[in-house]
Design a protein around this motif. Sequence first.
Motif, PDB file in Angstrom:
ATOM      1  N   ASN A  49      39.320  33.664  45.234  1.00 40.50           N
ATOM      2  CA  ASN A  49      38.614  33.432  44.541  1.00 40.50           C
ATOM      3  C   ASN A  49      38.635  33.952  43.061  1.00 40.50           C
ATOM      4  O   ASN A  49      38.164  35.572  42.481  1.00 40.50           O
ATOM      5  CB  ASN A  49      37.043  34.415  45.106  1.00 40.50           C
ATOM      6  CG  ASN A  49      35.991  34.113  44.428  1.00 40.50           C
ATOM      7  OD1 ASN A  49      36.085  32.728  43.368  1.00 40.50           O
ATOM      8  ND2 ASN A  49      34.970  34.658  44.454  1.00 40.50           N
ATOM      9  N   ARG A  50      39.844  33.284  42.261  1.00 35.56           N
ATOM     10  CA  ARG A  50      40.113  33.615  40.874  1.00 35.56           C
ATOM     11  C   ARG A  50      40.142  32.603  40.170  1.00 35.56           C
ATOM     12  O   ARG A  50      39.818  31.666  40.317  1.00 35.56           O
ATOM     13  CB  ARG A  50      41.113  34.646  41.032  1.00 35.56           C
ATOM     14  CG  ARG A  50      41.957  35.614  41.724  1.00 35.56           C
ATOM     15  CD  ARG A  50      42.746  36.848  41.891  1.00 35.56           C
ATOM     16  NE  ARG A  50      43.803  35.318  42.567  1.00 35.56           N
ATOM     17  CZ  ARG A  50      44.426  35.601  44.116  1.00 35.56           C
ATOM     18  NH1 ARG A  50      44.306  36.950  44.425  1.00 35.56           N
ATOM     19  NH2 ARG A  50      45.138  34.862  44.129  1.00 35.56           N
ATOM     20  N   ARG A  51      40.106  32.944  38.591  1.00 34.61           N
ATOM     21  CA  ARG A  51      39.968  31.717  37.945  1.00 34.61           C
ATOM     22  C   ARG A  51      41.133  30.417  37.717  1.00 34.61           C
ATOM     23  O   ARG A  51      40.748  29.422  38.473  1.00 34.61           O
ATOM     24  CB  ARG A  51      40.098  32.055  36.695  1.00 34.61           C
ATOM     25  CG  ARG A  51      39.505  31.429  35.598  1.00 34.61           C
ATOM     26  CD  ARG A  51      39.735  31.827  33.588  1.00 34.61           C
ATOM     27  NE  ARG A  51      39.034  30.798  33.074  1.00 34.61           N
ATOM     28  CZ  ARG A  51      40.007  30.262  31.934  1.00 34.61           C
ATOM     29  NH1 ARG A  51      41.444  30.129  32.769  1.00 34.61           N
ATOM     30  NH2 ARG A  51      39.721  29.508  31.226  1.00 34.61           N
TER      31      ARG A  51
ATOM     32  N   THR B 199      40.872  28.575  41.047  1.00 30.66           N
ATOM     33  CA  THR B 199      39.818  27.552  40.882  1.00 30.66           C
ATOM     34  C   THR B 199      39.569  26.395  40.455  1.00 30.66           C
ATOM     35  O   THR B 199      39.256  25.325  40.314  1.00 30.66           O
ATOM     36  CB  THR B 199      38.648  28.786  40.570  1.00 30.66           C
ATOM     37  OG1 THR B 199      38.639  29.246  41.397  1.00 30.66           O
ATOM     38  CG2 THR B 199      37.790  27.628  40.705  1.00 30.66           C
TER      39      THR B 199
END
Length: 375
Positions: free
Chosen positions: A311-313, A316
Motif C-alpha cells: 500500500n504505497r504510491r 499502486t
Amino acid sequence: MKVGFAGWRGMVGSVLMERMASERDFELFSSRFFSTSNRGAAAPAVPGGEARLHDAHDVSALGDCDAIVSCQGGDYTAAIHPQLRAAGWGGIWIDAASSLRMNEDAVIVLDPVNLDVIQAGLARGVRNYIGANCTVSLMLMAIHGLLKAGLVQWVSAMTYQAASGAGAQHMRELLLQMAYLSDAVRDRLADEGSAILEIDRAISQALRSDKLPREHLETALAGNLIAWIDRDLGQGVSREEWKAGAEANKILGRPAMGQPGSIIVEGICVRVGAMRCHSQGLTIKLSQDVPLAEVESLVAGANRWVQVVPNRRDETIRMLAPAQVAGRLQIPVGRLRKLAIGGEYLSAFTVGDQLLWGAAEPLRRMLRILFDRRN
Ligand code: NAP
C-alpha cells in the motif's frame, strides 16, 4: 466427448478460444462451432474441430453434443436452453450469461473458490454450470483468503467497470467516442497557446452533442462515467448490484443474503472508460480485529492468482491499474489498510481482467473438470 461452442467470436468467446488454444484444451475432445449469423461458413481451425459452422438455433445439431459452452448471451440462453431440455437433451450446459445462474438446478462455477460445490453438483446430477457475474468472481478471488478464514461479515464494493464488460460493440463505441472528442478539439490542441477553457467547453459540447456515437452505450462514456449497470430492479437497486449479494452467497454454498450464515455484499456499480478489467474499491467489515500483516498473508496465500500490492504510491500506480492487468490471470489486491472507523474495518482495492477470471477462465476450467471426471 463432443463439445459445442456458441458465441465463440464475441468478447468472452474470443478470450475463451485463446485460453483454450494456449492450454491445448481442444486436444481433449472434438469440437463443433455454432453461429447465429453465419451458418455454413468456415469454423475456427482447432484440433478435432468440425470444418463448418452450424446454425446456433438448430436444436438437433446442438443436442448431438455432450456439452455445450455458450458465450452468446442471455437472450440466446433463454430461447434455446428450454427447447433443448424439452427435447430430452441430457448434456452439460456451460454458460457465461446470467439467465440460469440463480436457478435451483444450476451451479455457479468459480472452482478455485468453490470446487466442493461444483463436485457436489456433479455428484447429484446437476447439468447446468454457469459462470458468475464478472465483478463477483473477481471480488471472491481477491478476498478468498479472508472468506476461507471466516473473517468477512460484510463487504461494500464500489466498482469501476470497463466498457468491454458490456461486449464487443460497446468497446468499439467507446473508441469511436474518443475519436469524436479528439476530433472536436484537434486544431485547438495543436495550438499550444489555445485557452484550456475553450478546449473544455468544446469537449463539454461534444459530450452532449447528438452526433456523439451512442447507439450501444446510450450516453457518453469517454470523458464521462455511467453510474448504473444493467436493469433497474426498482427500490434504487441495479441488477448488477443485486447480483453481488445473491451470487456471492450461492457460489460460497451459503444461505441467501440476509439469512443467518450469509455474508452481506452491497455497493454501487459504475461503468468507466477503461477498455478492459474491472476494478473495485472494497470496504470490508471483519468479524474480528486481525492485525494487518495477518490480513495480508491470508489474502496472499489463498490461491495462486491473487497478488498483494504494497500500500504505497509507486507500487499502486504501477501494479494496481487496468492497463497493467489486462490480459493477465493475476488478481492484484492493494490499498489494504485499517480504516479510522475501527480495527475491524478494512479497505482494499482490486483489479482483475473480467474477461479472464470474470468470464472465460471458470468456463474453460469447468470443461476440464468435466473431462477429468469422465476419463
Ligand atoms: P458480445 O461480445 O456482444 O458477443 C455476443 C455475440 O454477438 C457474438 O457471439 C456474435 O454472435 C455477436 N456479434 C455481433 N457483432 C459482433 C462483433 N462485431 N464482434 C463479435 N461478435 C459479434 O458479448 P460478450 O461480452 O462476449 O458476452 C456474452 C455473454 O457473457 C453475455 O451474456 C454477457 O453478459 C456474459 N459476460 C460477459 C462478460 C464481459 O466482460 N464481456 C463477463 C462475464 C459474462 P454470432 O457469431 O453468432 O453472430
